[in-house]
Design a protein around this motif. Structure first.
Motif, short mmCIF file in Angstrom:
data_model
loop_
_atom_site.label_atom_id
_atom_site.label_comp_id
_atom_site.label_asym_id
_atom_site.label_seq_id
_atom_site.Cartn_x
_atom_site.Cartn_y
_atom_site.Cartn_z
N LEU A 167 81.70 55.83 44.71
CA LEU A 167 82.86 56.32 45.44
C LEU A 167 82.95 55.67 46.82
N SER A 168 81.82 55.48 47.48
CA SER A 168 81.81 54.84 48.80
C SER A 168 82.28 53.40 48.71
N VAL A 169 81.81 52.68 47.70
CA VAL A 169 82.19 51.27 47.55
C VAL A 169 83.68 51.15 47.26
N ILE A 170 84.19 51.98 46.34
CA ILE A 170 85.62 51.94 46.01
C ILE A 170 86.45 52.22 47.24
N ALA A 171 86.09 53.26 47.98
CA ALA A 171 86.86 53.64 49.17
C ALA A 171 86.76 52.57 50.25
N PHE A 172 85.59 51.98 50.41
CA PHE A 172 85.43 50.98 51.46
C PHE A 172 86.19 49.70 51.13
N VAL A 173 86.11 49.26 49.88
CA VAL A 173 86.82 48.04 49.49
C VAL A 173 88.33 48.26 49.58
#
Length: 217
Positions: free
Chosen positions: A22-28
């Motif tokens: 979830l962090s990677v999706i939101a950050f990208v």
């Protein structure tokens, strides 16, 4: 009620992957949206600046929890039920876009005006000025605060537990409901968040220190 066991610990630890996903999706997604907002905020067009500023004010001026509720429950009310992961990813992406847009807008404006004027004198277009002159310099300024925001984003994913997404915090809630040992369970969850965030916090501090050293030279 039962005792907290190694099985519970493994269950909580395995939920880290969903926090990271979830962090990677939101950050990208936030990085892409933030770049658009930063460029819009520094563009010559007053309309673009106004739209970008309005978006940023809305998403910086409202709680992330409320944004999660609006995306998840709001779409359901409209007859568009949405998966908790997708809802959390959308809300966190919009949230990250607003904050990264402001971070990167500040970095762009921190580049000396003379750099843009020199590029203009060389007849470079606005996209070429940004791509070849301004953004490479702005990236150095923006790196440390961007990493710092990533730490806040990872911790912000814990709010996705409110809409039923089983990330690290939600896994802790599930185990606590079965064991009734909140201090042990949520102490373990807090320790895992610390393990995730502390190295990034140190990295951000070192980057800030290097940037200050480079400026004073």
């Amino acid at each position: 009620m039962r005792e907290f066991s190694s099985v519970d610990l493994i269950f909580i630890a395995m939920a880290i992957r969903w926090t990271l996903i979830l962090s990677v999706i939101a950050f990208v997604g936030g990085a892409a949206g933030g770049l658009v907002l930063a460029l819009s905020r520094t563009a010559d067009s007053r309309a673009l600046r106004g739209l970008a500023m309005g978006f940023i004010q809305v998403f910086q001026g409202t709680p992330l929890l409320m944004q999660l509720f609006l995306v998840y429950f709001g779409l359901a009310v409209l007859g568009l039920p949405i998966d908790p992961l997708v809802a959390a990813a959308v809300a966190l992406t919009l949230h990250a876009s607003a904050f990264l847009g402001e971070i990167w807008r500040g970095a762009i404006q921190a580049v000396p005006q003379g750099q843009s004027e020199a590029a203009t004198a060389l007849a470079l277009s606005y996209p070429d000025r940004m791509r070849h002159v301004i953004l490479p310099q702005a990236m150095r300024v923006a790196t440390a605060p961007t990493v710092g925001f990533l730490v806040q984003l990872i911790k912000g994913t814990s709010l996705a537990s409110i809409i039923g997404f089983t990330e690290l915090t939600r896994a802790g809630q599930i185990v606590n409901n079965a064991t009734f040992q909140p201090f042990l369970v949520f102490g373990t969850v807090a320790a895992l968040y610390f393990i995730l965030c502390w190295p990034l916090s140190l990295l951000a501090r070192r980057m800030e220190a290097r940037m200050r050293l480079a400026i004073t030279r």
